[in-house]
Write an enzyme that holds these catalytic residues in place. Structure first.
Site, PDB file in Angstrom:
ATOM      1  CG  LEU A 125     -29.378 -18.742  -5.893  1.00 21.03           C
ATOM      2  CD1 LEU A 125     -30.629 -17.891  -6.084  1.00 21.03           C
ATOM      3  CD2 LEU A 125     -28.412 -17.992  -4.939  1.00 21.03           C
ATOM      4  CB  THR A 158     -26.323 -29.176  -0.355  1.00 23.13           C
ATOM      5  OG1 THR A 158     -25.189 -28.543  -0.933  1.00 23.13           O
ATOM      6  CG2 THR A 158     -25.898 -29.967   0.866  1.00 23.13           C
ATOM      7  CD  GLN A 280       9.892 -27.091  15.915  1.00 21.86           C
ATOM      8  OE1 GLN A 280       9.624 -26.250  16.747  1.00 21.86           O
ATOM      9  NE2 GLN A 280      10.926 -27.911  16.033  1.00 21.86           N
ATOM     10  CD  GLU A 361     -23.648 -21.769   2.002  1.00 24.25           C
ATOM     11  OE1 GLU A 361     -23.796 -20.727   2.648  1.00 24.25           O
ATOM     12  OE2 GLU A 361     -24.184 -22.851   2.302  1.00 24.25           O
TER      13      GLU A 361
END
Ligand code: CAA
Length: 383
Positions: A125, A158, A280, A361
Protein backbone atom coordinates in the site's frame (compact mmCIF):
# COMPACT_ATOMS: atom_id res chain seq x y z
CA UNK A 1 -17.63 -14.15 29.96
CA UNK A 2 -15.06 -16.82 29.19
CA UNK A 3 -11.65 -15.31 28.46
CA UNK A 4 -9.95 -18.66 27.94
CA UNK A 5 -9.33 -20.42 24.65
CA UNK A 6 -11.63 -23.18 23.45
CA UNK A 7 -10.17 -26.52 22.29
CA UNK A 8 -9.73 -25.44 18.64
CA UNK A 9 -8.11 -22.15 19.60
CA UNK A 10 -5.86 -23.89 22.11
CA UNK A 11 -4.80 -26.42 19.47
CA UNK A 12 -3.68 -23.57 17.19
CA UNK A 13 -1.87 -21.80 20.04
CA UNK A 14 -0.10 -25.02 21.02
CA UNK A 15 1.13 -25.64 17.45
CA UNK A 16 2.47 -22.08 17.34
CA UNK A 17 4.17 -22.52 20.72
CA UNK A 18 5.80 -25.74 19.52
CA UNK A 19 7.12 -24.17 16.31
CA UNK A 20 8.21 -21.06 18.22
CA UNK A 21 10.31 -23.17 20.58
CA UNK A 22 11.67 -25.63 18.01
CA UNK A 23 12.32 -23.37 15.00
CA UNK A 24 11.95 -19.65 15.62
CA UNK A 25 13.61 -19.14 19.01
CA UNK A 26 16.87 -21.00 18.20
CA UNK A 27 17.34 -18.93 15.01
CA UNK A 28 16.17 -15.50 16.25
CA UNK A 29 19.57 -14.15 17.31
CA UNK A 30 21.18 -15.38 14.08
CA UNK A 31 18.57 -13.65 11.89
CA UNK A 32 18.92 -10.53 14.02
CA UNK A 33 22.69 -10.52 13.46
CA UNK A 34 22.91 -11.72 9.84
CA UNK A 35 19.52 -10.84 8.34
CA UNK A 36 18.14 -13.07 5.60
CA UNK A 37 14.73 -14.44 4.77
CA UNK A 38 13.23 -17.11 7.06
CA UNK A 39 11.55 -18.83 4.12
CA UNK A 40 11.95 -22.37 5.50
CA UNK A 41 10.45 -21.34 8.82
CA UNK A 42 7.52 -19.59 7.14
CA UNK A 43 6.88 -22.66 4.98
CA UNK A 44 6.97 -24.81 8.12
CA UNK A 45 4.35 -22.53 9.68
CA UNK A 46 2.27 -22.92 6.51
CA UNK A 47 2.60 -26.70 6.56
CA UNK A 48 1.06 -26.68 10.07
CA UNK A 49 -1.84 -24.43 9.02
CA UNK A 50 -0.55 -21.13 10.43
CA UNK A 51 -0.57 -19.13 7.17
CA UNK A 52 -4.34 -19.34 6.79
CA UNK A 53 -5.57 -19.49 10.36
CA UNK A 54 -8.80 -17.61 9.60
CA UNK A 55 -9.22 -19.05 6.10
CA UNK A 56 -11.97 -21.56 5.39
CA UNK A 57 -10.82 -25.23 5.21
CA UNK A 58 -12.49 -25.32 1.76
CA UNK A 59 -9.54 -23.24 0.58
CA UNK A 60 -6.98 -25.13 2.63
CA UNK A 61 -7.12 -22.86 5.68
CA UNK A 62 -7.26 -23.85 9.32
CA UNK A 63 -10.62 -22.10 9.86
CA UNK A 64 -9.80 -21.54 13.52
CA UNK A 65 -10.77 -17.87 13.72
CA UNK A 66 -9.21 -14.65 14.92
CA UNK A 67 -8.87 -15.42 18.64
CA UNK A 68 -6.86 -18.50 17.65
CA UNK A 69 -4.85 -16.31 15.29
CA UNK A 70 -3.86 -13.77 17.96
CA UNK A 71 -2.99 -16.57 20.38
CA UNK A 72 -0.67 -18.03 17.74
CA UNK A 73 0.87 -14.67 16.84
CA UNK A 74 1.61 -13.96 20.51
CA UNK A 75 3.51 -17.24 20.86
CA UNK A 76 5.49 -16.79 17.66
CA UNK A 77 6.36 -13.14 18.28
CA UNK A 78 7.77 -13.94 21.70
CA UNK A 79 10.31 -16.11 19.87
CA UNK A 80 11.03 -14.09 16.71
CA UNK A 81 9.06 -10.94 15.92
CA UNK A 82 10.55 -10.60 12.43
CA UNK A 83 9.52 -14.05 11.20
CA UNK A 84 6.12 -13.42 12.77
CA UNK A 85 5.39 -10.28 10.76
CA UNK A 86 5.91 -12.27 7.55
CA UNK A 87 3.38 -14.78 8.85
CA UNK A 88 0.95 -12.01 9.87
CA UNK A 89 0.98 -10.20 6.53
CA UNK A 90 0.49 -13.53 4.75
CA UNK A 91 -2.58 -14.27 6.87
CA UNK A 92 -3.88 -10.74 6.16
CA UNK A 93 -3.51 -11.14 2.39
CA UNK A 94 -5.01 -14.64 2.46
CA UNK A 95 -8.06 -13.27 4.26
CA UNK A 96 -8.39 -10.42 1.74
CA UNK A 97 -8.29 -12.91 -1.14
CA UNK A 98 -10.87 -15.09 0.60
CA UNK A 99 -13.18 -12.13 1.26
CA UNK A 100 -12.83 -10.05 -1.89
CA UNK A 101 -11.57 -12.53 -4.48
CA UNK A 102 -13.50 -14.69 -6.92
CA UNK A 103 -13.29 -18.49 -6.88
CA UNK A 104 -10.60 -18.56 -9.58
CA UNK A 105 -8.40 -16.25 -7.47
CA UNK A 106 -9.11 -18.23 -4.29
CA UNK A 107 -8.22 -21.43 -6.07
CA UNK A 108 -5.04 -20.03 -7.61
CA UNK A 109 -3.64 -18.25 -4.56
CA UNK A 110 -5.12 -19.57 -1.33
CA UNK A 111 -4.06 -23.18 -1.74
CA UNK A 112 -0.31 -22.54 -2.18
CA UNK A 113 -0.39 -19.96 0.61
CA UNK A 114 -2.25 -22.09 3.14
CA UNK A 115 -0.26 -25.25 2.33
CA UNK A 116 3.06 -23.47 2.90
CA UNK A 117 4.14 -24.06 -0.73
CA UNK A 118 4.92 -20.34 -0.81
CA UNK A 119 6.66 -18.83 2.20
CA UNK A 120 4.60 -15.66 2.13
CA UNK A 121 2.14 -13.33 0.47
CA UNK A 122 2.83 -9.58 0.46
CA UNK A 123 0.74 -6.45 0.96
CA UNK A 124 1.72 -3.29 -0.84
CA UNK A 125 0.00 0.00 0.00
CA UNK A 126 2.68 2.52 1.09
CA UNK A 127 4.84 4.43 -1.38
CA UNK A 128 7.93 6.59 -1.01
CA UNK A 129 5.65 9.66 -1.03
CA UNK A 130 2.57 8.27 0.76
CA UNK A 131 2.50 6.42 4.07
CA UNK A 132 -0.01 7.67 6.62
CA UNK A 133 -2.08 9.43 3.94
CA UNK A 134 -2.56 6.19 2.09
CA UNK A 135 -5.25 7.51 -0.28
CA UNK A 136 -2.73 9.88 -1.88
CA UNK A 137 -0.83 6.98 -3.49
CA UNK A 138 0.48 7.65 -7.01
CA UNK A 139 1.11 4.24 -8.56
CA UNK A 140 -1.20 3.95 -11.55
CA UNK A 141 -3.02 1.05 -13.16
CA UNK A 142 -4.14 2.03 -16.65
CA UNK A 143 -6.68 -0.14 -18.40
CA UNK A 144 -5.51 -1.49 -21.78
CA UNK A 145 -8.00 -3.95 -23.27
CA UNK A 146 -8.14 -7.03 -21.07
CA UNK A 147 -5.04 -5.89 -19.13
CA UNK A 148 -3.97 -3.13 -16.76
CA UNK A 149 -0.55 -1.51 -16.99
CA UNK A 150 1.04 -0.74 -13.61
CA UNK A 151 3.57 2.09 -13.18
CA UNK A 152 5.03 3.39 -9.93
CA UNK A 153 7.02 2.49 -6.84
CA UNK A 154 5.74 0.87 -3.64
CA UNK A 155 7.66 1.01 -0.36
CA UNK A 156 8.12 -0.93 2.88
CA UNK A 157 6.80 -4.21 1.51
CA UNK A 158 7.15 -7.05 3.99
CA UNK A 159 8.47 -10.28 2.40
CA UNK A 160 9.30 -8.44 -0.82
CA UNK A 161 11.46 -10.70 -2.96
CA UNK A 162 10.12 -14.08 -1.84
CA UNK A 163 6.34 -13.71 -1.67
CA UNK A 164 4.31 -15.93 -4.00
CA UNK A 165 1.79 -13.15 -4.66
CA UNK A 166 1.65 -9.39 -4.02
CA UNK A 167 -1.55 -7.51 -3.20
CA UNK A 168 -0.82 -4.16 -4.85
CA UNK A 169 -2.96 -1.01 -4.65
CA UNK A 170 -2.89 1.38 -7.60
CA UNK A 171 -4.86 4.32 -8.93
CA UNK A 172 -7.30 3.42 -11.71
CA UNK A 173 -9.09 6.79 -11.67
CA UNK A 174 -6.88 9.89 -11.33
CA UNK A 175 -9.97 12.09 -10.82
CA UNK A 176 -10.91 10.45 -7.54
CA UNK A 177 -9.11 10.01 -4.23
CA UNK A 178 -9.81 6.85 -2.24
CA UNK A 179 -12.55 5.73 -4.66
CA UNK A 180 -10.06 5.89 -7.52
CA UNK A 181 -7.91 3.11 -6.05
CA UNK A 182 -8.10 -0.57 -7.04
CA UNK A 183 -6.32 -3.68 -5.78
CA UNK A 184 -4.41 -6.23 -7.89
CA UNK A 185 -2.83 -9.61 -7.28
CA UNK A 186 0.56 -9.50 -8.97
CA UNK A 187 2.77 -12.53 -9.41
CA UNK A 188 6.57 -12.42 -9.15
CA UNK A 189 8.31 -12.69 -12.49
CA UNK A 190 5.71 -10.57 -14.30
CA UNK A 191 7.67 -8.47 -16.84
CA UNK A 192 8.01 -4.86 -15.66
CA UNK A 193 7.88 -5.84 -11.96
CA UNK A 194 11.16 -5.61 -10.02
CA UNK A 195 11.93 -5.96 -6.32
CA UNK A 196 14.69 -3.71 -4.96
CA UNK A 197 17.15 -4.86 -2.29
CA UNK A 198 15.89 -5.03 1.33
CA UNK A 199 15.98 -1.89 3.50
CA UNK A 200 18.39 -1.70 6.43
CA UNK A 201 16.25 -1.46 9.55
CA UNK A 202 16.49 -0.92 13.30
CA UNK A 203 14.92 -4.28 14.15
CA UNK A 204 12.92 -7.25 12.90
CA UNK A 205 15.87 -8.33 10.77
CA UNK A 206 14.20 -11.68 10.02
CA UNK A 207 11.72 -9.74 7.91
CA UNK A 208 13.12 -8.43 4.62
CA UNK A 209 11.33 -5.20 3.64
CA UNK A 210 11.67 -3.96 0.06
CA UNK A 211 10.61 -1.44 -2.51
CA UNK A 212 8.70 -2.71 -5.56
CA UNK A 213 9.13 -1.01 -8.92
CA UNK A 214 6.47 -1.29 -11.63
CA UNK A 215 7.49 -0.08 -15.05
CA UNK A 216 4.92 -0.80 -17.74
CA UNK A 217 3.94 -3.99 -15.89
CA UNK A 218 1.02 -5.64 -17.70
CA UNK A 219 -1.30 -7.73 -15.55
CA UNK A 220 -4.49 -9.45 -16.73
CA UNK A 221 -7.72 -7.64 -15.81
CA UNK A 222 -8.69 -10.88 -14.05
CA UNK A 223 -5.97 -10.18 -11.49
CA UNK A 224 -7.93 -7.22 -10.11
CA UNK A 225 -9.15 -8.05 -6.59
CA UNK A 226 -12.75 -6.89 -6.19
CA UNK A 227 -14.41 -4.22 -8.34
CA UNK A 228 -12.57 -1.20 -9.71
CA UNK A 229 -12.44 1.60 -7.13
CA UNK A 230 -12.74 -0.50 -3.96
CA UNK A 231 -9.01 -1.10 -3.47
CA UNK A 232 -8.79 1.46 -0.65
CA UNK A 233 -11.63 -0.20 1.25
CA UNK A 234 -10.00 -3.60 0.73
CA UNK A 235 -6.74 -2.20 2.13
CA UNK A 236 -8.37 -0.42 5.09
CA UNK A 237 -10.58 -3.32 6.14
CA UNK A 238 -7.61 -5.71 5.80
CA UNK A 239 -5.62 -3.40 8.06
CA UNK A 240 -8.35 -3.49 10.72
CA UNK A 241 -7.64 -7.20 11.10
CA UNK A 242 -3.91 -6.60 10.62
CA UNK A 243 -3.88 -4.17 13.55
CA UNK A 244 -5.32 -6.83 15.84
CA UNK A 245 -2.43 -9.06 14.76
CA UNK A 246 0.11 -6.30 15.44
CA UNK A 247 -1.37 -5.97 18.95
CA UNK A 248 -0.74 -9.67 19.56
CA UNK A 249 2.75 -9.41 18.08
CA UNK A 250 3.59 -6.55 20.45
CA UNK A 251 2.16 -8.50 23.40
CA UNK A 252 4.36 -11.44 22.43
CA UNK A 253 7.47 -9.25 22.39
CA UNK A 254 6.48 -7.67 25.72
CA UNK A 255 5.84 -11.09 27.26
CA UNK A 256 9.30 -12.30 26.24
CA UNK A 257 11.03 -9.16 27.54
CA UNK A 258 9.16 -9.26 30.86
CA UNK A 259 10.00 -12.96 31.28
CA UNK A 260 13.72 -12.19 30.81
CA UNK A 261 13.49 -9.45 33.42
CA UNK A 262 11.58 -11.66 35.86
CA UNK A 263 14.14 -14.45 35.55
CA UNK A 264 16.95 -12.00 36.17
CA UNK A 265 15.23 -10.48 39.20
CA UNK A 266 14.41 -13.87 40.69
CA UNK A 267 18.02 -14.91 40.23
CA UNK A 268 19.35 -11.74 41.85
CA UNK A 269 16.96 -12.04 44.79
CA UNK A 270 18.44 -15.48 45.49
CA UNK A 271 22.03 -14.27 45.54
CA UNK A 272 22.12 -10.62 46.53
CA UNK A 273 20.71 -8.97 49.63
CA UNK A 274 19.60 -5.84 47.87
CA UNK A 275 16.57 -3.61 47.92
CA UNK A 276 14.63 -4.75 44.85
CA UNK A 277 11.45 -2.83 45.60
CA UNK A 278 11.78 -0.48 42.60
CA UNK A 279 12.48 -3.31 40.22
CA UNK A 280 9.61 -5.37 41.62
CA UNK A 281 7.30 -2.39 41.00
CA UNK A 282 8.56 -2.23 37.41
CA UNK A 283 7.85 -5.94 37.01
CA UNK A 284 4.35 -5.57 38.46
CA UNK A 285 3.59 -2.75 36.01
CA UNK A 286 4.76 -4.97 33.14
CA UNK A 287 2.42 -7.78 34.25
CA UNK A 288 -0.59 -5.47 34.64
CA UNK A 289 -0.10 -3.77 31.29
CA UNK A 290 0.48 -6.99 29.37
CA UNK A 291 -2.80 -8.38 30.71
CA UNK A 292 -4.64 -5.12 29.93
CA UNK A 293 -3.30 -5.23 26.36
CA UNK A 294 -4.31 -8.86 25.95
CA UNK A 295 -7.89 -8.01 26.98
CA UNK A 296 -8.10 -5.23 24.38
CA UNK A 297 -6.64 -7.57 21.78
CA UNK A 298 -9.06 -10.39 22.64
CA UNK A 299 -12.02 -7.99 22.46
CA UNK A 300 -11.07 -6.86 18.96
CA UNK A 301 -10.39 -10.45 17.87
CA UNK A 302 -13.73 -11.66 19.26
CA UNK A 303 -15.56 -8.85 17.42
CA UNK A 304 -13.94 -9.91 14.18
CA UNK A 305 -14.83 -13.55 14.85
CA UNK A 306 -18.44 -12.44 15.40
CA UNK A 307 -18.44 -10.51 12.10
CA UNK A 308 -19.01 -7.22 13.94
CA UNK A 309 -17.41 -3.82 13.22
CA UNK A 310 -13.99 -3.47 14.82
CA UNK A 311 -12.42 -0.31 13.36
CA UNK A 312 -12.34 1.52 16.73
CA UNK A 313 -11.48 -1.52 18.85
CA UNK A 314 -8.70 -2.66 16.48
CA UNK A 315 -7.15 0.81 16.50
CA UNK A 316 -7.40 1.08 20.30
CA UNK A 317 -5.83 -2.34 20.74
CA UNK A 318 -2.99 -1.59 18.29
CA UNK A 319 -2.23 1.77 19.87
CA UNK A 320 -2.31 0.55 23.46
CA UNK A 321 -0.50 -2.75 22.93
CA UNK A 322 2.38 -1.38 20.88
CA UNK A 323 3.00 1.63 23.16
CA UNK A 324 2.67 -0.71 26.15
CA UNK A 325 5.12 -3.23 24.70
CA UNK A 326 7.67 -0.47 24.16
CA UNK A 327 7.26 0.60 27.82
CA UNK A 328 7.61 -3.02 28.95
CA UNK A 329 10.84 -3.48 26.99
CA UNK A 330 12.22 -0.25 28.51
CA UNK A 331 11.28 -1.48 31.99
CA UNK A 332 12.85 -4.87 31.33
CA UNK A 333 16.02 -3.06 30.34
CA UNK A 334 16.01 -1.10 33.60
CA UNK A 335 15.42 -4.28 35.64
CA UNK A 336 18.36 -5.95 33.92
CA UNK A 337 20.65 -3.00 34.53
CA UNK A 338 23.83 -2.87 32.41
CA UNK A 339 23.23 -6.43 31.12
CA UNK A 340 20.11 -5.18 29.34
CA UNK A 341 21.87 -3.26 26.61
CA UNK A 342 24.33 -6.05 25.91
CA UNK A 343 23.78 -7.74 22.57
CA UNK A 344 24.16 -11.03 24.46
CA UNK A 345 20.77 -10.41 26.03
CA UNK A 346 17.54 -10.79 24.01
CA UNK A 347 15.94 -7.74 25.64
CA UNK A 348 18.14 -5.49 23.52
CA UNK A 349 16.69 -7.22 20.41
CA UNK A 350 13.13 -7.05 21.76
CA UNK A 351 13.49 -3.30 22.28
CA UNK A 352 14.67 -2.79 18.69
CA UNK A 353 12.02 -5.19 17.33
CA UNK A 354 9.14 -3.55 19.16
CA UNK A 355 9.74 0.01 17.88
CA UNK A 356 8.33 -0.54 14.40
CA UNK A 357 5.09 -2.00 15.75
CA UNK A 358 4.21 1.60 16.70
CA UNK A 359 4.72 2.60 13.07
CA UNK A 360 3.59 -0.11 10.67
CA UNK A 361 -0.01 -1.01 9.80
CA UNK A 362 -0.82 2.62 10.61
CA UNK A 363 1.28 4.75 12.95
CA UNK A 364 -0.07 5.25 16.43
CA UNK A 365 -0.82 8.86 15.48
CA UNK A 366 -3.05 7.47 12.70
CA UNK A 367 -4.73 5.15 15.22
CA UNK A 368 -5.67 8.22 17.31
CA UNK A 369 -7.24 9.83 14.21
CA UNK A 370 -9.21 6.63 13.52
CA UNK A 371 -10.38 6.31 17.14
CA UNK A 372 -11.43 9.98 17.41
CA UNK A 373 -13.39 9.76 14.13
CA UNK A 374 -15.19 6.63 15.33
CA UNK A 375 -16.02 8.23 18.70
CA UNK A 376 -17.45 11.30 16.94
CA UNK A 377 -19.39 9.13 14.46
CA UNK A 378 -20.91 7.12 17.31
CA UNK A 379 -21.89 10.35 19.08
CA UNK A 380 -23.48 11.72 15.89
CA UNK A 381 -25.48 8.49 15.48
CA UNK A 382 -26.81 8.81 19.02
CA UNK A 383 -27.76 12.49 18.63
N1 CAA B 1 -12.84 -0.34 6.50
C1 CAA B 1 -13.56 -0.16 5.36
N2 CAA B 1 -13.63 1.02 4.71
C2 CAA B 1 -12.96 2.04 5.25
C3 CAA B 1 -12.20 1.94 6.41
C4 CAA B 1 -12.16 0.67 7.05
N3 CAA B 1 -11.46 0.48 8.16
N4 CAA B 1 -11.63 3.13 6.69
C5 CAA B 1 -12.04 3.97 5.73
N5 CAA B 1 -12.84 3.31 4.87
C6 CAA B 1 -13.53 3.87 3.71
C7 CAA B 1 -14.44 5.02 4.15
O1 CAA B 1 -15.70 4.55 4.56
C8 CAA B 1 -14.52 5.87 2.90
O2 CAA B 1 -15.46 5.27 2.04
P1 CAA B 1 -16.48 6.19 1.14
O3 CAA B 1 -15.62 6.88 0.13
O4 CAA B 1 -17.42 5.21 0.54
O5 CAA B 1 -17.14 7.14 2.09
C9 CAA B 1 -13.16 5.68 2.27
O6 CAA B 1 -12.61 4.46 2.81
C10 CAA B 1 -12.21 6.82 2.61
O7 CAA B 1 -12.14 6.89 4.02
P2 CAA B 1 -11.53 8.15 4.75
O8 CAA B 1 -12.16 9.40 4.21
O9 CAA B 1 -11.59 7.89 6.21
O10 CAA B 1 -10.01 8.11 4.22
P3 CAA B 1 -8.82 8.97 4.64
O11 CAA B 1 -8.01 9.27 3.45
O12 CAA B 1 -9.27 10.14 5.46
O13 CAA B 1 -8.02 7.89 5.56
C11 CAA B 1 -6.51 7.24 7.32
C12 CAA B 1 -7.31 8.33 6.60
C13 CAA B 1 -7.43 6.52 8.30
C14 CAA B 1 -5.43 7.97 8.06
C15 CAA B 1 -5.92 6.16 6.35
O14 CAA B 1 -5.21 6.80 5.32
C16 CAA B 1 -5.00 5.21 7.07
O15 CAA B 1 -5.43 4.27 7.74
N6 CAA B 1 -3.66 5.42 6.93
C17 CAA B 1 -2.67 4.49 7.45
C18 CAA B 1 -2.21 3.57 6.38
C19 CAA B 1 -1.61 2.31 6.93
O16 CAA B 1 -2.09 1.75 7.90
N7 CAA B 1 -0.57 1.83 6.26
C20 CAA B 1 0.03 0.58 6.64
C21 CAA B 1 0.84 0.08 5.53
S1 CAA B 1 0.84 -1.67 5.42
C22 CAA B 1 1.94 -2.21 6.57
O17 CAA B 1 2.46 -1.51 7.36
C23 CAA B 1 2.10 -3.69 6.53
C24 CAA B 1 3.42 -4.19 6.91
O18 CAA B 1 4.29 -4.32 6.11
C25 CAA B 1 3.66 -4.67 8.28
Amino acid sequence: MDLGLDARQEETRAIAAELAADLLAPAAARFDRDGGAPTDHLKALGARGLLGINVDPRWGGRGAGVVAYVAAVRELAAACAGTTVGMMVTNMVAEAIQRFGDDAQRDRYLRPITAGEWPAAAFSLSEPGSGSDAASLRTTATRDGDHYVLDGTKAWVTSGGFAGVYLVTARTDPEQRSRGISAFLVEPGTPGFEVARPEEKLGQHASPTCQLVFDGCRVPAASRLGPEGVGFKIAMSSLDGGRVGVSAQAIGIATAAAACAARHLADQMQHIEADNADRQRELADCAIEIDAGWLLCLRAAALKDAGKPLIREAAMSKLFCTDMAHRVCERALRILGPDGISGAHPVERHLRDVRVTRIYEGTNEVQRIVIAREVLRAMARQA
